[in-house]
Design an enzyme around this catalytic site. Sequence first.
Site, PDB file in Angstrom:
ATOM      1  N   GLU A 173     -47.262   0.037 -24.813  1.00  0.00           N
ATOM      2  CA  GLU A 173     -46.490   1.259 -25.134  1.00  0.00           C
ATOM      3  C   GLU A 173     -45.165   0.961 -25.845  1.00  0.00           C
ATOM      4  O   GLU A 173     -44.122   1.504 -25.461  1.00  0.00           O
ATOM      5  CB  GLU A 173     -46.237   2.083 -23.867  1.00  0.00           C
ATOM      6  CG  GLU A 173     -47.496   2.666 -23.292  1.00  0.00           C
ATOM      7  CD  GLU A 173     -47.259   3.702 -22.190  1.00  0.00           C
ATOM      8  OE1 GLU A 173     -46.119   3.878 -21.737  1.00  0.00           O
ATOM      9  OE2 GLU A 173     -48.259   4.353 -21.800  1.00  0.00           O
ATOM     10  N   GLU A 292     -55.190   3.487 -20.511  1.00  0.00           N
ATOM     11  CA  GLU A 292     -54.491   4.194 -19.423  1.00  0.00           C
ATOM     12  C   GLU A 292     -54.900   5.654 -19.515  1.00  0.00           C
ATOM     13  O   GLU A 292     -54.614   6.314 -20.522  1.00  0.00           O
ATOM     14  CB  GLU A 292     -52.969   4.078 -19.542  1.00  0.00           C
ATOM     15  CG  GLU A 292     -52.428   2.735 -19.133  1.00  0.00           C
ATOM     16  CD  GLU A 292     -50.907   2.691 -19.056  1.00  0.00           C
ATOM     17  OE1 GLU A 292     -50.296   3.697 -18.627  1.00  0.00           O
ATOM     18  OE2 GLU A 292     -50.346   1.653 -19.435  1.00  0.00           O
TER      19      GLU A 292
END
Length: 504
Positions: A173, A292
Amino acid sequence: MRAASCVLDPAAVVAPVRRRTFGSFVEHLGRCVYTGLYEPGHPLADEDGFRTDVLALTRELGVTLVRYPGGNFVSGYRWEDGVGPRERRPRRRDLAWHSIETNEVGIDEFVRWAGKAEVEIMYAVNLGTRGVQEALDVHEYVNHPEGTALSELRRANGAAKPYGITMWCLGNELDGPWQTGHKTAHEYGLLAAATARALRSAEPGLELVACGSSSSSMPTFGSWETTVLEHAYDVVDYVSCHAYYEEVDGDLGSFLASAVDMDHFVDSIVATADSVGARLRSKKKINISFDEWNVWYLSRFQGQEGDDGWPVAPRIIEDEYNVADAVVVGNLLISLLRHSDRVTAACQAQLVNVIAPIRTEPGGPAWRQTIFHPFAKTAALARGSVLHTRLDAPTYATAKHGEVSLVDAVATYDAESGDVVVFAVNRDQSDPVELTVDLHLFDGERRLAEAWTLADDDIRATNTVDEPDRVTLRAAEAVSVDGAALRVVLPPVSWSAVRLEVSR
Ligand code: AHR
């Protein structure tokens, strides 16, 4: 009763069911590792300090792949802190979760745990505070056979054979301003490409995942992937997607249709990746690692800073899931299966305690949250190929996703065993829907083998330490096979799975 229908064709194949669709995620966050999967001194701990009750539940869940060690955590992590004699391992600040990392568990312990859990590891390297050299170092430690400084260190630490980890995430991320070492797409694209090239020189067969957007609501969604892939297209195999869903302001209708957003997310990133590939005149396709995904009541999470100083393994993000959450999780798995042509790996975040299907109490029991059940049943039953499953169903209006189908479903067909499995959800909040599946294109006798439903009069019901089996799957009631037609009544706010055997 309202009705929905579809026709299944054994020749209309999307892609094989990918075993890596049933991945999960273990991050050094809260109590996922400590007092989650690792708790020496627990009455059920094994000789390595791993909780055998959690290991058993992990196997029952049907997890195939586990992403490790983070997450936001990895962007400040020094892998070498977690190897060698425990008493010499440093305690460090974890800036991501404002906790102390004791490093009692590191890569060697996690590989041992993964062997017992019978899962493949997807290893994430730190590209937040670190770079190419440290990625090469951890690769040398885990995968190089012998005869170099770091492979010999692993051997000295007790692992004679290399671990053979194939899938590697190039950071986590890094599009997010919250990420330690946050970067622009250009900066990250250059670093990801350089790291990928170096790792490939060390081991050409690795499967490498570049970070995509942390969510579809990021301002850089789409442009991030374009820039990153312009730099790294030739040297990576996957781009990641991350998505978390929650019911906001009591808008259950939109929440139940979260899979519509996941469908859109995948379709958008596939189109983005393919457009970069077209401009580069590449024949290669970049697949998606949806590494995720889950329901997460993120709006209730106030952050960790200042709460309690710098705690060790604090109780954070231990969301308690209800029936509606489980239906959404089942539906998100339907979406992932439907996209098996391009989503070839996925990880539910996370495995234990932290937004997880498995919960534990320190020194106490482990139990299955509601979301455990659709995951475990889908992982157990989805085999063979995913079939195109086009539904004819009533629709309803949502504030977030517009007009959406009341029913969602996907089917798998295993030509070897003859098993046809239909996974379906009913998003209607008050009424059942009858789903009819036309199987006339399947030769042979069709026999109902098993049918399961997750539904409850109280869609807010949860499983707790005191009532761990309040919500479980039950045998579906109104289900029948009549000639070529399967009929199943889907209760309101429900997830169902029906398996038929077709014998020739
Ligand atoms: O899974 C919890 C967190 O969500 C992860 O650490 C991070 O990657 C994401 O934002």
